[in-house]
Design an enzyme around this catalytic site. Structure first.
Site, short mmCIF file in Angstrom:
data_model
loop_
_atom_site.label_atom_id
_atom_site.label_comp_id
_atom_site.label_asym_id
_atom_site.label_seq_id
_atom_site.Cartn_x
_atom_site.Cartn_y
_atom_site.Cartn_z
CB SER A 22 -0.89 0.02 1.24
OG SER A 22 -1.38 1.33 1.42
CG HIS A 54 -9.24 0.23 0.12
ND1 HIS A 54 -8.56 -0.01 1.31
CD2 HIS A 54 -10.55 0.28 0.47
CE1 HIS A 54 -9.42 -0.11 2.30
NE2 HIS A 54 -10.64 0.09 1.82
N GLY A 63 -8.43 4.24 7.45
CA GLY A 63 -8.11 5.65 7.59
C GLY A 63 -6.63 5.93 7.74
CG PHE A 64 -5.11 7.06 10.31
CD1 PHE A 64 -4.58 8.29 9.92
CD2 PHE A 64 -6.39 7.02 10.86
CE1 PHE A 64 -5.30 9.46 10.11
CE2 PHE A 64 -7.13 8.20 11.03
CZ PHE A 64 -6.58 9.41 10.66
N GLY A 65 -2.43 4.14 8.14
CA GLY A 65 -1.50 3.02 8.16
C GLY A 65 -0.91 2.89 9.56
CG MET A 109 -11.20 3.42 2.69
SD MET A 109 -9.58 3.32 3.49
CE MET A 109 -8.54 3.33 2.03
CG MET A 148 -11.22 -2.66 6.07
SD MET A 148 -9.83 -2.22 5.01
CE MET A 148 -8.74 -1.34 6.15
CG ASP A 188 -6.02 -2.80 3.60
OD1 ASP A 188 -4.83 -2.60 3.93
OD2 ASP A 188 -6.74 -1.93 3.05
N GLY A 189 -4.48 -4.26 6.65
CA GLY A 189 -4.30 -3.59 7.93
C GLY A 189 -3.47 -4.40 8.92
N GLY A 190 -2.34 -3.83 9.31
CA GLY A 190 -1.52 -4.49 10.33
C GLY A 190 -0.87 -5.78 9.88
CG MET A 212 -8.11 7.25 2.80
SD MET A 212 -7.17 7.25 4.33
CE MET A 212 -6.39 5.63 4.21
CG HIS A 247 -3.95 -1.58 -1.38
ND1 HIS A 247 -5.12 -2.25 -1.66
CD2 HIS A 247 -4.21 -0.80 -0.30
CE1 HIS A 247 -6.04 -1.91 -0.77
NE2 HIS A 247 -5.53 -1.01 0.06
CG ASP A 284 -5.03 2.43 1.15
OD1 ASP A 284 -5.99 1.64 1.16
OD2 ASP A 284 -3.86 2.09 1.43
C1 DX5 Z 1 -5.96 1.71 5.84
C2 DX5 Z 1 -5.58 1.25 4.46
C3 DX5 Z 1 -4.48 0.27 4.41
C4 DX5 Z 1 -3.18 0.75 5.00
C5 DX5 Z 1 -2.52 -0.42 5.63
O1 DX5 Z 1 -7.16 2.41 5.78
O2 DX5 Z 1 -6.69 0.68 3.81
O3 DX5 Z 1 -4.28 -0.18 3.06
O4 DX5 Z 1 -2.29 1.30 4.05
O5 DX5 Z 1 -1.41 0.04 6.31
P1 DX5 Z 1 -0.59 -0.89 7.30
O6 DX5 Z 1 -0.10 -2.06 6.49
O7 DX5 Z 1 0.47 0.00 7.79
O8 DX5 Z 1 -1.56 -1.33 8.38
ZN ZN Z 2 -6.36 -0.21 1.82
#
Ligand code: DX5
Ligand code: ZN
Length: 228
Positions: A13, A71, A147-149, A73, A142, A180-182, A42, A38, A40
């Site tokens: 991402s 993606h 919203g955030f990485g 959002m 998710m 997606d996420g973490g 937003m 990927h 994102d």
């Molecule tokens: C969050 C995004 C993710 C994000 C994941 O809203 O959809 O794609 O980039 O970031 P990490 O891998 O740092 O959790």
């Molecule tokens: Zn994403």
């Protein structure tokens, strides 16, 4: 080869990349072995953060041969689907909460010749997509709130991933199950064991000193966990 033996697709991402040099970052992850890119999107309304729109997708499109996995959002999403398709997205994924007519939205994405995806927030039940599976090419779970990485992986989503795996298998279709996420080399094994086929990773790739090593570590995490 069974799904269990197959290596997962890795989709870095760009959210965690250096935004002052997106083109170079894209080239670096492609060279490092990424399968998909990927992106994102937003809007500061559907999620509490703002990123970029179709112009950035269009600018990145000629720089890569990787499929571009968008993606969304944003809410509403429908008015922007055509713009993202024309910008060069290969996959366009939406959240059911982003509009009142998910079935129509997925039809519209497919009507533009793109792969259509649905994204489930941590609190969104699998039932919300049970009757649109025939229109889904991708399903994304998710494992953070969007919203955030850089957020912590929400382990309660593993049962949801397993439930979706069963639902997908019942369709007999090869719907991609994305997470997606973490995602890290530490969280990936459980996610893959639950049936995921595509892992999205922002921080775990772009904050690593060596992108290729980071991508390989995530991709091979399940096998390494089995062997260990
Ligand atoms: C969050 C995004 C993710 C994000 C994941 O809203 O959809 O794609 O980039 O970031 P990490 O891998 O740092 O959790
Ligand atoms: Zn994403």
């Amino acid at each position: 080869m069974t799904r269990q033996n197959k290596k997962p697709l890795i989709a870095p991402s760009l959210l965690a990349a250096n935004f002052a040099k997106l083109g170079e970052e894209l080239a670096a992850v492609e060279a490092a072995g990424a399968d998909w890119l990927h992106l994102d999107v937003m809007d500061g309304h559907f999620v509490p953060n703002i990123t970029f729109g179709p112009l950035v997708v269009k600018a990145l499109r000629p720089l890569t041969n990787m499929p571009i996995d968008v993606h969304l959002m944003i809410a509403p999403a429908d008015p922007y689907i055509t713009a993202f398709a024309e910008a060069g997205a290969d996959h366009i994924s939406v959240h059911p909460e982003s509009g009142p007519h998910l079935h129509r939205t997925l039809q519209a994405i497919r009507g533009l010749g793109k792969k259509a995806g649905v994204v489930l927030n941590p609190a969104t039940p699998v039932d919300s997509i049970a009757h649109v599976l025939d229109l889904a090419d991708l399903i994304m779970v998710m494992t953070v709130n969007p919203g955030f990485g850089g957020q912590a992986f929400i382990a309660s989503q593993l049962t949801k991933i397993a439930a979706l795996r069963r639902m997908i298998d019942e369709t007999g279709r090869d719907i991609v199950l994305q997470i997606d996420g973490g995602i890290t080399a530490q969280t990936a094994p459980a996610v893959l064991a639950a049936g995921a086929t595509c892992l999205i990773a922002g921080t775990a790739v772009f904050a690593a000193p060596d992108y290729a090593a980071a991508i390989t570590a995530i991709r091979d995490a399940a096998a390494a966990a089995d062997a260990g």
